[in-house]
Design an enzyme around this catalytic site. Structure first.
Site, PDB file in Angstrom:
ATOM      1  N   GLU A  68      -8.428 -46.160 -22.011  1.00 54.68           N
ATOM      2  CA  GLU A  68      -7.677 -46.491 -20.793  1.00 54.68           C
ATOM      3  C   GLU A  68      -6.179 -46.321 -21.001  1.00 54.68           C
ATOM      4  OE1 GLU A  68     -11.420 -49.040 -20.895  1.00 54.68           O
ATOM      5  OE2 GLU A  68      -9.893 -48.352 -22.302  1.00 54.68           O
ATOM      6  N   PRO A 273     -15.967 -41.393 -36.441  1.00 57.15           N
ATOM      7  CA  PRO A 273     -16.545 -42.583 -35.794  1.00 57.15           C
ATOM      8  C   PRO A 273     -15.624 -43.145 -34.729  1.00 57.15           C
ATOM      9  CG  PRO A 273     -15.730 -43.154 -37.972  1.00 57.15           C
ATOM     10  CD  PRO A 273     -15.593 -41.666 -37.844  1.00 57.15           C
ATOM     11  N   GLY A 315      -6.176 -41.897 -34.609  1.00 55.38           N
ATOM     12  CA  GLY A 315      -5.233 -41.022 -33.923  1.00 55.38           C
ATOM     13  C   GLY A 315      -5.165 -39.597 -34.433  1.00 55.38           C
ATOM     14  N   GLU A 343     -11.107 -34.221 -23.894  1.00 57.87           N
ATOM     15  CA  GLU A 343     -10.286 -34.093 -25.098  1.00 57.87           C
ATOM     16  C   GLU A 343     -10.725 -32.905 -25.944  1.00 57.87           C
ATOM     17  OE1 GLU A 343      -9.068 -38.798 -25.693  1.00 57.87           O
ATOM     18  OE2 GLU A 343     -10.673 -37.935 -26.910  1.00 57.87           O
TER      19      GLU A 343
END
Length: 436
Positions: A68, A273, A315, A343
């Site tokens: 989000e 993961p 990240g 993505e």
């Protein structure tokens, strides 16, 4: 403000949250011990701000976690550009999202942890930040926090709203409660038709359908120097990725690797993961299955003998999408409902996914219909689909190009959402009068 008395369910909820407040310190200590709270910022969870409120207008956006918060970054940037002197506060509830926001929020925006949903903590938070507009992202409803903002006359908006069939079913047991919560939002914008229909069934008077903000998010960042280093380590090897995986899906990826390795010597499977903290347990599980595992979190090097590279860091997903042409989207072989397919698609990857896709109920079928995604059901069919693409570079390239075409188009959702929010945001002169 709605100006009407809340339903009995709200009073019961409010009473219960007050009753359990003595347990809050214990809860926070346990979460801290598990790495789920930042010990330096625990006060924020009690509504105690760790920084002063900036002068001028302030828009507060709340998203539950990583997905989000990342989806609203373009919206944050456009809000700041559209209203000079505006400040943005972003709240989330997880350590992972806090770290990402620290890295990626633009100047003029700050991050705080959302307070726990206790009446006193919420009142303290609102009293300090005094937002001119509050924006909820997707589906996390905290009744005390919503009520506190509404009571202070803060305009409320729910954007990119998503509600699953399961959540809607659960809310139907408390119809007056959810209808009251929804009535406090002056603006509700759903991310897909199914969510819009469910919100209307639950009592929302008007629901707009501007599109999905996640469609418009920028491509994930890539450390080019690190990418060059990884490419040197994996030169000549065939690579595929299982990303955003949940418990059980890493095992499926390992089983698929074992099936594929006989036909593709030197195959490297990268497993990313969803929750990097599970890295040690995942590594042990895959090693117990007879696979050679290297963990990124512990600095392991990829050697010719490495079969599974466990990318259990935060990240860096864009880095791994840059290494491979085939990506399995996790959260689709269990009941999670799938993770963001855009993505990987922005990197031109051919997509594989299981049947569980209710988090992206329109996006997954769109990728499938465009020839950008193959569906699988288990480890065996995952291996078969990956084998099919590894055997046909032309099909893999065609699928990747189709995925990139879908993901690269600006859906307009961000711009439409921005316009609607700016219409709710009081003009600077009105704010000065209201806060005098």
């Amino acid at each position: 403000m709605t100006g009407k008395a809340p339903p009995l369910g709200f009073f019961f909820y409010r009473t219960m949250t007050r009753a359990v407040s003595p347990l809050v310190p214990l809860l926070l200590r346990r979460r801290e011990a598990r790495g789920k709270e930042d010990p330096a910022r625990l006060g924020e969870r009690l509504g105690v701000a760790s920084r002063p409120r900036p002068e001028g207008s302030l828009v507060w956006l709340h998203g539950a976690s990583v997905g989000e918060s990342l989806s609203i970054l373009p919206l944050v940037t456009r809000l700041l550009a559209a209203r000079p002197g505006l400040h943005v506060l972003v709240t989330t509830g997880t350590v992972t999202s806090a770290r990402l926001m620290a890295e990626r929020l633009p100047d003029g925006a700050v991050h705080q942890y959302v307070p726990l949903d206790h009446p006193d903590y919420c009142a303290r938070f609102i009293d300090h930040w005094r937002p001119d507009l509050a924006v909820w992202i997707e589906s996390e409803f905290w009744p005390n926090l919503i009520a506190a903002a509404d009571r202070h006359g803060v305009p409320l908006a729910l954007v990119n709203a998503r509600i699953t069939a399961r959540s809607a079913h659960n809310w139907r047991h408390a119809p007056a409660f959810i209808a009251d919560l929804l009535s406090r939002f002056r603006l509700i914008m759903a991310q897909d038709r199914a969510s819009a229909a469910r919100l209307r069934e639950l009592g929302a008077a008007e629901v707009l359908e501007p599109g999905n903000l996640k469609h418009d998010a920028p491509a994930l960042s890539v450390d080019e120097a690190e990418l060059a280093r990884l490419r040197a380590m994996t030169a000549g090897r065939t690579i595929w990725i299982a990303t955003n995986t949940h418990e059980g899906e890493e095992r499926a990826a390992g089983e698929a690797h074992a099936r594929l390795a006989a036909e593709h010597p030197g195959l490297l499977t990268i497993v990313v993961p969803r929750h990097p903290a599970r890295g040690q347990a995942i590594g042990q599980e895959l090693a117990a299955a007879g696979l050679s595992v290297a963990r990124r979190a512990t600095g392991d090097t990829i050697t010719p003998a490495t079969q599974i590279y466990l990318a259990d860091t935060l990240g860096e997903v864009g880095l791994f999408y840059s290494l491979a042409d085939i990506v399995f989207i996790g959260g689709t072989l269990d009941d999670t409902g799938g993770h963001n397919p855009f993505e990987a698609a922005r990197f031109g990857c051919a997509l594989l996914a299981g049947p569980s896709d209710f988090n992206f109920a329109e996006a997954f079928p769109a990728f499938e219909e465009a020839g950008a995604m193959l569906r699988v059901a288990d480890a065996a069919s995952l291996a078969a689909a990956a084998a099919r693409l590894l055997a046909s570079a032309a099909e893999c390239k065609h699928m990747g190009a189709a995925a990139q075409r879908i993901a690269s188009g600006d859906s307009g959702a961000t711009e439409r959402t921005l316009d609607a929010l700016l219409a709710l945001l009081p003009a600077p002169e009105a704010r000065s009068a209201n806060h005098a």
